[in-house]
Design a protein around this motif. Sequence first.
Motif, mmCIF file in Angstrom:
data_model
loop_
_atom_site.group_PDB
_atom_site.id
_atom_site.type_symbol
_atom_site.label_atom_id
_atom_site.label_comp_id
_atom_site.label_asym_id
_atom_site.label_seq_id
_atom_site.Cartn_x
_atom_site.Cartn_y
_atom_site.Cartn_z
ATOM 1 N N VAL A 88 11.598 -53.641 -27.005
ATOM 2 C CA VAL A 88 12.789 -53.519 -26.232
ATOM 3 C C VAL A 88 13.211 -54.712 -25.375
ATOM 4 C CG1 VAL A 88 13.502 -51.919 -24.142
ATOM 5 C CG2 VAL A 88 11.995 -50.808 -26.113
ATOM 6 N N VAL A 89 14.338 -55.212 -25.419
ATOM 7 C CA VAL A 89 15.058 -56.237 -24.868
ATOM 8 C C VAL A 89 16.033 -55.713 -23.564
ATOM 9 C CG1 VAL A 89 16.164 -58.435 -24.960
ATOM 10 C CG2 VAL A 89 14.387 -57.936 -26.485
ATOM 11 N N GLN A 90 16.170 -56.123 -22.538
ATOM 12 C CA GLN A 90 17.064 -55.824 -21.557
ATOM 13 C C GLN A 90 17.796 -56.891 -21.488
ATOM 14 O OE1 GLN A 90 15.541 -53.557 -18.189
ATOM 15 N NE2 GLN A 90 13.374 -53.905 -18.938
ATOM 16 N N ALA A 91 19.079 -56.617 -21.155
ATOM 17 C CA ALA A 91 20.026 -57.477 -20.552
ATOM 18 C C ALA A 91 19.740 -58.212 -19.271
ATOM 19 C CB ALA A 91 21.548 -56.893 -20.317
ATOM 20 N N ALA A 92 19.660 -59.592 -19.180
ATOM 21 C CA ALA A 92 19.242 -60.510 -18.127
ATOM 22 C C ALA A 92 20.189 -60.702 -17.181
ATOM 23 C CB ALA A 92 18.963 -61.869 -18.747
ATOM 24 N N ALA A 93 19.677 -59.952 -15.775
ATOM 25 C CA ALA A 93 20.819 -60.415 -14.569
ATOM 26 C C ALA A 93 20.451 -61.842 -14.041
ATOM 27 C CB ALA A 93 20.373 -59.349 -13.807
ATOM 28 N N ARG A 94 19.411 -62.375 -14.425
ATOM 29 C CA ARG A 94 19.146 -63.540 -13.848
ATOM 30 C C ARG A 94 17.848 -64.451 -14.759
ATOM 31 N NH1 ARG A 94 18.666 -65.881 -8.031
ATOM 32 N NH2 ARG A 94 17.021 -67.475 -8.191
ATOM 33 N N VAL A 95 18.476 -65.547 -15.076
ATOM 34 C CA VAL A 95 17.529 -66.418 -16.067
ATOM 35 C C VAL A 95 17.257 -67.888 -15.180
ATOM 36 C CG1 VAL A 95 16.778 -67.560 -18.281
ATOM 37 C CG2 VAL A 95 17.771 -65.244 -18.089
ATOM 38 N N VAL A 96 15.928 -68.225 -15.021
ATOM 39 C CA VAL A 96 15.932 -69.466 -14.171
ATOM 40 C C VAL A 96 15.063 -70.331 -15.316
ATOM 41 C CG1 VAL A 96 14.799 -70.818 -12.370
ATOM 42 C CG2 VAL A 96 15.789 -68.678 -12.053
#
Length: 770
Positions: A88-96
């Motif tokens: 299950v993959v969720q849409a990313a709100a933030r990626v660093v």
Amino acid sequence: MSQLTLTARLNPSAADARRGIVRVHPEVLTALGLREWDAISLTGARVTAAVVGATAPDAATGAILLDDISFSNAGVRENAQVVIGPVVVQAAARVVVSGSALASHGVDPTTLRRALLGKVLSVGDTVSLLPRDLGPELTAGDAVRALAVSVGITWTNELLTVTSTEPGAPVSVQPNTAVMWTAGAVGGNPGAVSAGVGAVSAGSSAVNAGVSAVNAGVSAVNVEQSAVSAGESAVSAARPARSVAELVGVDAQVAKLTEWLRITLDEPEVLRTLGAIPRLGVLLTGPAGVGKATVVRAVVAERPMTVVDGPTVGALEANARLRAVTDAIVGLRPGGGVLLITDIDALLPAEPEPVSTLILDALRTALDPADGGGGTGGGTIALIATSAEPAAIDIRLRDPQLCDRELSIGLPDAATRAKLLAAILTGVPTDGALDLSAIASRTPGFVAGDLAALTREAALRAAARVTADASSSAPALTDADLAGALGVIRPVSRGESPEVSLGSITLDDVGDMTETKQALTEAVLWPLEHPDTFTRLGVQPPRGVLLFGPPGCGKTFVVRALAASGRLSVHTVKGAELMDKWVGSSERAVRDLFSRARESAPSLIFLDEIDALAPRRGQSSDSGVSDRVVAALLTELDGVEPLTDVVVLGATNRPDLIDPALLRPGRLERLVFVPPPDAAARADILRTSGRNVPLADDIDLDHLATDLDGYSAADCSALLREAALSAMRRNIDAATVTADDIADARTRVRASLDAAQVENLRAYAERRLT
């Protein structure tokens, strides 16, 4: 979830190299219940995730093809065992992410997000800057030029490390994801390129040196071109990436926006003479990738413009968000200009925060000519905000003193898509004349960004063909390259409204269902393909159709074939997806659904399990939500605003539960019964489902079909799938499915049709006919 163990092997394809794509045999995808380009988990020495594609049908079944980055992320070597399964993959709100000093100082967050768009990431993964697909408003040339100017010729070798994600990994990078560098890295330096336009910076930061956004490693404002030194405001002398003459399919929007900017910024005295205030606030909406920011940049032309990237700024803490907006406003004074805020729903969400009020006040003050420092109009600031989700924006932005005007860019039709493809492929060597109209007819729901991704995938295929054949001539794009790319690219615009997957199966390929196919052709395809005939005969085409029948008999399957036959843009709603606990939200969702369908006409709205969406009114205990949704559906289907080139198709196995008002003429007036398959139909279904299954020579599908009394279409497909799994259990390298495998599968897949329910539905159909 089911899992399989496969042997890791190196992927020889240059098109997949370092892009986070792994490939497995189509039968493995079927066994795991996955589709191509879904996410898949990889478990070796460490657990990671990647995007999965299909290998050629003649490839080894028990192998998984990985590139060098995927080997590293999974912690395995070639020929090692890798456990794979759905994830299950969720849409990313933030990626660093972290990277080299060259990359972190040279690549701004917008370009970084576009390079990672569509990739599946986990904390600790290594990822390259090679894009999987192109992001919205970014062509292949723009991507290469942006990264090449930012990093230099070594940009293809740059490797980044994912240091954190929000929510927890694995996540998928989306167009509204905030992607930024780790603290201490000055991502978004003005030396970076924005949207393919070269930007030369004389300083080390695009914003005030003391702004907390820089301390967080993110540029709060995306400076388009002008040189900005540390401590100065973020002012840009915008130079559009494209001229107005190069834009396709947005003539009305360009004309209106040009007129508004000309009167407000260039001739404010005319407005004052007429007693009006020279103020301009525009909300530009449309699906992701349709070209909203590109249109604004082209129309603004040589006027000063500052761009605030909504997702990047919206991910900052409150004070930094406010400072970013105010610095952008200050940077446009005293001369005035255009303030463009992209994806403003990320900066000003529908659920307001305390800082939202302060940001709105700052924008309201900036648009006031009296405060803008311009009695002559020289200090006038125009606000243009873009959004792919207008319902997710703080409602206060539509205040008359802010964005009092709204423009919408809809999905392009087939003719416009052909023109867009021609514009994108200008200067590209081709093998003869490409049939762009045929490609355009097969891409309903595609926007400019999707078509750019399509041409890039086609270019990769052409490049792989040329490099593999040393005797080949100069590289050139062919129709086959574009057609092959259609099986790979899935439009990002469909994330807003899930659509039925358009495969290669049309109504002509559907076994049996003769009466059902004829009814759907008359009710759906004829009105869209031959509207002149209905006009000549003086009749209105059917507004909607209801498919009803036992579960698993192919209602959704025939809709998918119908969509592929008509090359329609198909918007789907499953069950009670439109229901929301907040008062008014469900009705607004219905309105938005029909609004999107009108914009993408000719289109089809598919309401699956419509009995859960529109039950009989007065019998629910949900505070009237269901009743209001039914009322909204009735109004949209047969209301004041005409429903042109849009057909509504519902599907259910409980037609008796649907509100009767929805089934009268003018709404879902055509009722089509989908019967359970008989022996001949089951044989056709088995042949269609088993087209790619290597069955042993001694298997007689006609004889097998006669023994499957009570099996639905779904049961027949499941039987062959289970038989293939049985063959894999017997031998992971099995080449064929034997009769013993099918016999073993029959012990697991039983007939699911209920005789009483089938008879009740058949009786309901007979009553409706009489």
